[in-house]
Design an enzyme around this catalytic site. Structure first.
Site, short mmCIF file in Angstrom:
data_model
loop_
_atom_site.label_atom_id
_atom_site.label_comp_id
_atom_site.label_asym_id
_atom_site.label_seq_id
_atom_site.Cartn_x
_atom_site.Cartn_y
_atom_site.Cartn_z
N TYR A 114 -117.05 42.94 34.94
CA TYR A 114 -116.45 42.00 34.86
C TYR A 114 -116.52 41.84 33.39
O TYR A 114 -118.31 41.10 33.66
CB TYR A 114 -116.80 41.27 35.71
CG TYR A 114 -116.34 39.58 35.61
CD1 TYR A 114 -115.49 39.08 34.12
CD2 TYR A 114 -116.53 37.65 35.99
CE1 TYR A 114 -114.89 38.21 33.93
CE2 TYR A 114 -116.66 37.09 35.69
CZ TYR A 114 -115.17 36.17 34.90
OH TYR A 114 -114.61 35.77 33.79
N LYS A 140 -111.45 43.42 35.19
CA LYS A 140 -111.63 42.26 34.77
C LYS A 140 -112.22 42.22 33.33
O LYS A 140 -113.53 41.52 33.01
CB LYS A 140 -112.26 41.34 35.64
CG LYS A 140 -111.72 39.76 35.62
CD LYS A 140 -112.46 38.46 36.44
CE LYS A 140 -112.36 37.40 36.47
NZ LYS A 140 -112.61 35.55 36.92
#
Length: 325
Positions: free
Chosen positions: A143, A171
């Site tokens: 992320y 992400k």
């Protein structure tokens, strides 16, 4: 792995970073979490859910709460959706402990955010993420959100991390389409858009899907956008994107947990309050959110106070499609 997944989209295409519903006394509402997860999967067409991400208020939930929450969601939807546990912290050893606990609970994958506040160098990031990936047999989604963490995962670092067999996705909330394109050209990392306003643009340069916040409210529409784009109906995908712009604007008027829980409460869905240091939406903000939703054609039992909320099973959020009255 369960749900609508493929080698190109290892966690599914449409995922929502789920809030953690709270009771009036501030405790986690585990039954509410199960009901909300069911709604997101069965009604909003989510292929998967992220549990205990930032939108799940992971900084202010205990390890024990995270474990019980993950198990509740797995029991509710784990047979038909991917359930990914957020395990990222700014302490590698703590992150490994959370990863191991998530594997024991039965999670289908891990989300691990860039370590925040301590601003590690890129070599430190590599060691951190590799150590987490080495700790379990679960696939890992990185992320990258430098606006929150203070440190980006450099493009060259992402290329190195992609060499690890269990680091399979990113992400992406860096909001740099050029950098994202560069990495996707050089790796097999599955890119998931982590900035809702860029969902369609990132699809156009190679993303496989979304990890969304507005998916709580318009997840089915976002799934339709993906389906339209994949089928070559780019005009329809663009029309959906433009119709949802007011929702993007509304949910990110402030921290997304605050606005999302406000809308869930309006709709009679499990949400509850936020934990400090966050603060619940003011009446003025709630009024603006109602206007945003109306502008996007999103209808529901808007205006219900949390204590008036009806059970999630009794609520259906309607969406006005293009051309409808």
């Amino acid at each position: 792995m369960v749900g609508s997944t493929s080698p190109n989209a290892p966690f599914g295409q449409m995922l929502t970073a789920m809030v953690t519903p709270m009771q009036e006394d501030g405790d986690v509402d585990y039954d509410g979490a199960a009901r909300l997860a069911t709604y997101l999967v069965d009604e909003q067409r989510n292929d998967g859910l992220i549990i205990s991400g930032t939108t799940g208020e992971s900084p202010t939930t205990s390890d024990g709460e995270k474990d019980r929450l993950l198990r509740a969601v797995l029991e509710a939807v784990g047979d038909r959706a991917t359930v990914v546990a957020g395990v990222g912290t700014n302490d590698t050893r703590h992150s490994i402990e959370l990863a191991e606990a998530a594997q024991r609970a039965g999670a289908h994958g891990l989300l691990t955010v860039t370590p925040y506040y301590n601003k590690p160098p890129q070599e430190g990031l590599i060691r951190h993420f590799q150590a987490i990936a080495d700790a379990t047999e679960l696939p890992v989604m990185l992320y990258d959100i430098p606006g929150r963490t203070g440190v980006p995962i450099a493009s060259e670092t992402l290329v190195r991390l992609a060499e690890h067999s269990r680091i399979v996705a990113n992400k992406d909330a860096k909001d740099d389409l050029g950098a994202s394109s560069w990495v996707m050209e050089r790796t097999d990392l599955a890119y998931y858009c982590g900035s809702d306003i860029l969902n369609l643009p990132l699809l156009s340069v190679g993303a496989v899907g979304f990890v969304s916040v507005v998916g709580h409210i318009v997840g089915a529409d976002l799934h339709d956008m993906i389906d339209a784009y994949r089928s070559g109906d780019v005009d329809r995908a663009l029309a959906i994107h433009r119709r949802l712009t007011p929702v993007y604007t509304g949910i990110f008027r402030t921290q997304g947990v605050i606005t999302t829980k406000a809308v869930l409460n309006m709709f009679g869905l499990p949400g509850g309050s936020v934990r400090t240091p966050l603060a619940d939406a003011s009446g003025e903000l709630q009024a603006l959110l109602r206007e945003d939703l109306a502008a996007a054609g999103v209808k529901g039992p808007i205006g219900l106070a949390p204590h008036q909320a009806v059970p999630a099973s009794a609520v259906g959020v309607e969406r006005l499609t293009e051309g409808s009255a």
